[in-house]
Design a protein around this motif. Structure first.
Motif, mmCIF file in Angstrom:
data_model
loop_
_atom_site.group_PDB
_atom_site.id
_atom_site.type_symbol
_atom_site.label_atom_id
_atom_site.label_comp_id
_atom_site.label_asym_id
_atom_site.label_seq_id
_atom_site.Cartn_x
_atom_site.Cartn_y
_atom_site.Cartn_z
ATOM 1 N N ALA A 14 -32.686 -0.057 -5.074
ATOM 2 C CA ALA A 14 -33.031 -0.412 -6.451
ATOM 3 C C ALA A 14 -31.782 -0.651 -7.278
ATOM 4 C CB ALA A 14 -33.874 0.694 -7.084
ATOM 5 N N PHE A 15 -30.765 0.199 -7.079
ATOM 6 C CA PHE A 15 -29.495 0.015 -7.801
ATOM 7 C C PHE A 15 -28.860 -1.312 -7.417
ATOM 8 C CE2 PHE A 15 -24.891 0.220 -7.995
ATOM 9 C CZ PHE A 15 -24.681 0.627 -9.296
ATOM 10 N N ALA A 17 -30.260 -3.959 -6.285
ATOM 11 C CA ALA A 17 -31.040 -5.095 -6.782
ATOM 12 C C ALA A 17 -30.769 -5.361 -8.256
ATOM 13 C CB ALA A 17 -32.527 -4.834 -6.546
ATOM 14 N N GLN A 18 -30.507 -4.303 -9.030
ATOM 15 C CA GLN A 18 -30.310 -4.450 -10.465
ATOM 16 C C GLN A 18 -28.842 -4.576 -10.854
ATOM 17 O OE1 GLN A 18 -32.284 -1.268 -12.568
ATOM 18 N NE2 GLN A 18 -34.002 -1.264 -11.151
ATOM 19 N N GLN A 20 -25.053 -5.451 -11.630
ATOM 20 C CA GLN A 20 -24.302 -6.630 -12.005
ATOM 21 C C GLN A 20 -22.833 -6.395 -11.672
ATOM 22 O OE1 GLN A 20 -25.288 -9.542 -13.329
ATOM 23 N NE2 GLN A 20 -27.456 -9.068 -13.526
ATOM 24 N N ALA A 57 -25.497 -1.053 -13.108
ATOM 25 C CA ALA A 57 -26.887 -1.460 -13.247
ATOM 26 C C ALA A 57 -27.341 -1.381 -14.702
ATOM 27 C CB ALA A 57 -27.787 -0.596 -12.371
ATOM 28 N N LYS A 58 -26.699 -0.492 -15.480
ATOM 29 C CA LYS A 58 -27.089 -0.322 -16.875
ATOM 30 C C LYS A 58 -26.320 -1.288 -17.779
ATOM 31 C CE LYS A 58 -28.281 4.567 -16.346
ATOM 32 N NZ LYS A 58 -28.017 5.957 -16.801
#
Length: 198
Positions: A14-15, A17-18, A20, A57-58
């Protein structure tokens, strides 16, 4: 029971995939250090050739992961003779250990834009955990001829001991054992296109 083993893998996926990637703008970044000579004056140096990236990711980059590589042969202290000595087996032994790396393992907020980055620093064939102070500026949106770009800045400082990495046997009265690490970087968020560097 299977669920317990799958959960970390799912979280990691999940990390990824998200996440940047933020690429370093080398023309607005520097990786350097300072030592004390004869217990009197400070000598600054830097590595002219390096690469770095930040993954997060954030949107506020509060979960940033840092990855830095520097070419030891590019060391520069504004003195060719000294630079040659630093590259020799007496210090970095650049022929045998041509790169140094830092990979962060955690990025913890202290207050405001101040953070602590903990990770592994590898140089001269030795890996040691280090804790660095980080000040983050941004992220901000910057207008450019190619459109809007998201940018962020990091100022990194920390202290290490050269003896921990077996960097030279010169007495500390000549060259300090403590080395101050100083890096400043500007990073551009990647969107699949080539980021403009200016």
């Amino acid at each position: 029971m299977k669920r317990l083993f799958l959960t970390p893998a799912i979280a990691l996926f999940a990390f990824a995939a998200q996440a940047q990637t933020w690429a370093v703008d080398k023309s607005h970044s520097k990786v350097g250090f300072t030592v004390t000579h004869l217990m009197l004056s400070e000598v600054d140096g830097n590595f002219k050739t390096f690469d770095a990236k930040v993954t997060a990711a954030k949107p506020d980059l509060s979960d940033a992961v840092f990855d830095l590589t520097a070419d030891v042969n590019s060391i520069n202290t504004d003195n060719d003779r000294r630079d040659g000595h630093l590259k020799s087996p007496d210090f970095f032994d650049a022929a045998k250990y041509p790169t140094l790396t830092f990979k962060s393992k955690s990025f913890t907020k202290v207050e405001g834009k101040k953070y602590k980055a903990v990770g592994d620093l590898t140089m001269h064939g030795i890996t040691k955990p280090v804790t660095l102070d980080v000040v983050m500026t941004g992220p901000v949106t910057n207008e450019s001829p190619r459109g809007k770009q998201e940018k962020v800045g990091f100022k990194v400082t920390g202290l290490i001991k050269r003896s921990d990495f077996s960097l030279g046997t010169i007495p500390v009265t000549v060259v300090s054992d403590e080395v101050e690490l100083k890096a400043a970087g500007e990073f551009t968020k990647q969107d699949g296109s080539v980021a403009e560097k200016k």
